[in-house]
Design an enzyme around this catalytic site. Structure first.
Site, PDB file in Angstrom:
ATOM      1  N   ASP A   1      -9.534  -9.754   7.397  1.00 30.01           N
ATOM      2  CA  ASP A   1     -10.925  -9.992   7.000  1.00 30.01           C
ATOM      3  C   ASP A   1     -11.281 -11.473   7.109  1.00 30.01           C
ATOM      4  O   ASP A   1     -12.366 -11.833   7.568  1.00 30.01           O
ATOM      5  CB  ASP A   1     -11.171  -9.502   5.566  1.00 30.01           C
TER       6      ASP A   1
ATOM      7  N   ASP B   1      -4.116  -6.902   5.748  1.00 29.24           N
ATOM      8  CA  ASP B   1      -5.480  -6.492   5.422  1.00 29.24           C
ATOM      9  C   ASP B   1      -6.325  -7.729   5.093  1.00 29.24           C
ATOM     10  O   ASP B   1      -7.421  -7.940   5.634  1.00 29.24           O
ATOM     11  CB  ASP B   1      -5.397  -5.555   4.206  1.00 29.24           C
TER      12      ASP B   1
ATOM     13  N   LYS C   1       5.666 -13.955   2.206  1.00 23.25           N
ATOM     14  CA  LYS C   1       5.771 -14.739   0.974  1.00 23.25           C
ATOM     15  C   LYS C   1       7.262 -14.806   0.642  1.00 23.25           C
ATOM     16  O   LYS C   1       7.709 -14.466  -0.464  1.00 23.25           O
ATOM     17  CB  LYS C   1       4.938 -14.049  -0.133  1.00 23.25           C
TER      18      LYS C   1
ATOM     19  N   TYR D   1       0.805  -1.217   0.000  1.00 27.72           N
ATOM     20  CA  TYR D   1       0.000   0.000   0.000  1.00 27.72           C
ATOM     21  C   TYR D   1       0.843   1.275   0.000  1.00 27.72           C
ATOM     22  O   TYR D   1       0.296   2.380  -0.089  1.00 27.72           O
ATOM     23  CB  TYR D   1      -0.978   0.010   1.182  1.00 27.72           C
TER      24      TYR D   1
ATOM     25  N   ASP E   1      -0.393 -17.602   1.749  1.00 28.05           N
ATOM     26  CA  ASP E   1      -1.450 -18.425   1.132  1.00 28.05           C
ATOM     27  C   ASP E   1      -1.797 -19.606   2.035  1.00 28.05           C
ATOM     28  O   ASP E   1      -2.965 -19.888   2.301  1.00 28.05           O
ATOM     29  CB  ASP E   1      -1.041 -18.883  -0.275  1.00 28.05           C
TER      30      ASP E   1
END
Ligand code: ATP
Length: 359
Positions: free
Chosen positions: A252, A248, A192, A137, A224
């Site tokens: 969620d 982020d 990652k 971001y 993942d």
């Protein structure tokens, strides 16, 4: 007598509806905690404000955030009101950068009486520490578009930015009782690192900071695979740290495992300022109907009191935060206090009133 000056930014969509309930709860605390006083001042922010004034974060609102002890934020944005370049209005993201709120603290905790998504129902109580100021971001407003064929956003990982969020994650682990599964204090690095150089660097910096916390167990997961672990073995996690966008996304998903967006509070804090806002957005699909779940906003107010208590060394504020948490727990045990997102029929004010009267 501790008196807290709070800037209240209700914003758009369901923001004003859920903020009203958290304000009710805060004011109710003044009775059992007669030494605690709140001065609350509302300020405009967001998409409706932009439409009216041409600014989504007016200078006076920003100044009020700077001079307050803490900021209670609802949600901001509206898919139908956008900047000229087509991007959505998100003053909450601007505030994170301007006030250097580098730590996004997202507790993922299951409350009794709330049926989660999982079939097995293991206890869930971990905290996601999302880096808030860089990562992918960092490209917000600075990506490159080349004609009709190419667009590029870059992942920015710095030593200073990573070390401070990782250190914060280890510090939070010291305050907790470990993972529900085994009571082990554990910090998980979610990255990652197997694919991206920036992410391998993130992990290297994580390992460097971890050396100062030899008593805390270390754990690693690729982002993942981590999404599967969040569903299959959430009880294994205690504190989790990740770069901005990964943080982020996993926040969620985490919210989904504890009853949905309406159950997930959050705090965005730096060394000086703190903004307390639920993990959810403006929920335009249900705005104005009085059916939004106010629990995430109310628990965000509780996080605000914990943070103020730590900053001002105020045991009463910390105790008041625990008071909110246990009132929420008791109220949620009864399905009559569940809003539609949790399969119930209660409306926003029913839940706020029930929590207020518990307090
Ligand atoms: P943003 O981009 O700001 O995160 P969004 O529209 O992608 O916003 P949300 O506003 O969080 O995401 O809404 C996602 C879904 O969750 C919607 O269906 C919304 O109705 C639901 N939701 C979010 N918050 C609540 C809440 N407090 N109570 C009930 N449902 C909610």
């Amino acid at each position: 007598m501790p008196t807290y000056n709070l800037a209240v930014l209700p914003g758009d969509g369901i923001g004003p509806e859920v903020v009203a309930e958290s304000v009710k709860v805060l004011l109710a605390l003044e009775k059992p905690f007669p030494n605690l006083r709140f001065i609350l001042n509302e300020h405009p922010v967001g998409a409706a404000c932009y439409q009216k004034t041409g600014e989504d974060l007016p200078a006076d609102t920003l100044e009020a955030c700077r001079s307050a002890d803490a900021v209670l934020f609802g949600s901001a944005g509206d898919p139908n009101i956008r900047f000229d370049d087509g991007t959505e209005i998100a003053p909450q993201l601007t505030l994170r950068f301007v006030l250097d709120l580098y730590a996004g603290i997202r507790p993922i905790k299951q409350y009794p009486g709330v049926t989660p998504l999982l079939t097995e129902n293991p206890p869930i109580d971990y905290v996601i520490m999302r880096e808030n100021t860089e990562g992918l971001y960092a490209s917000r407003g600075a990506g490159v578009r080349v004609g009709d064929d190419v667009a590029v956003d870059s992942m920015v990982i710095t030593r200073a930015g990573t070390e401070r969020i990782v250190k914060y994650a280890f510090e939070i682990a010291q305050e907790r009782n470990g993972a529900p599964k085994d009571g082990v204090r554990r910090v998980t690095c979610v990255d990652k690192a197997n694919v991206l150089k920036s992410q391998a660097y993130f992990r290297e910096l994580f390992d460097g900071v971890a050396k100062s916390y030899p008593e805390t167990a270390l754990d690693y997961a690729y982002v993942d695979a981590f999404t599967v672990h969040q569903v299959r073995r959430p009880d294994f996690y205690d504190v989790v740290v990740a770069e901005n966008m990964f943080g982020d996304i996993i926040s969620d998903l985490g919210a989904g495992t504890i009853g949905g967006m309406g159950m997930a509070p959050s705090a965005d804090v730096g060394d000086r300022y703190g903004i307390f806002q639920p993990s959810h957005g403006t929920a335009p699909d249900i705005a104005g109907q009085g059916i939004a779940n106010p629990v995430a906003q109310i628990l965000s107010a509780s996080m605000m009191l914990t943070w103020l208590g730590m900053r001002k060394d105020d045991d009463e504020a910390r105790e008041a935060a625990r008071h909110i948490d246990s009132a929420v727990s008791r109220v949620l045990e009864s399905p009559t206090s569940h809003t539609a997102d949790m399969g119930g029929k209660a409306n926003t004010t029913d839940v706020g009133d029930a929590i207020t009267s518990e307090i």
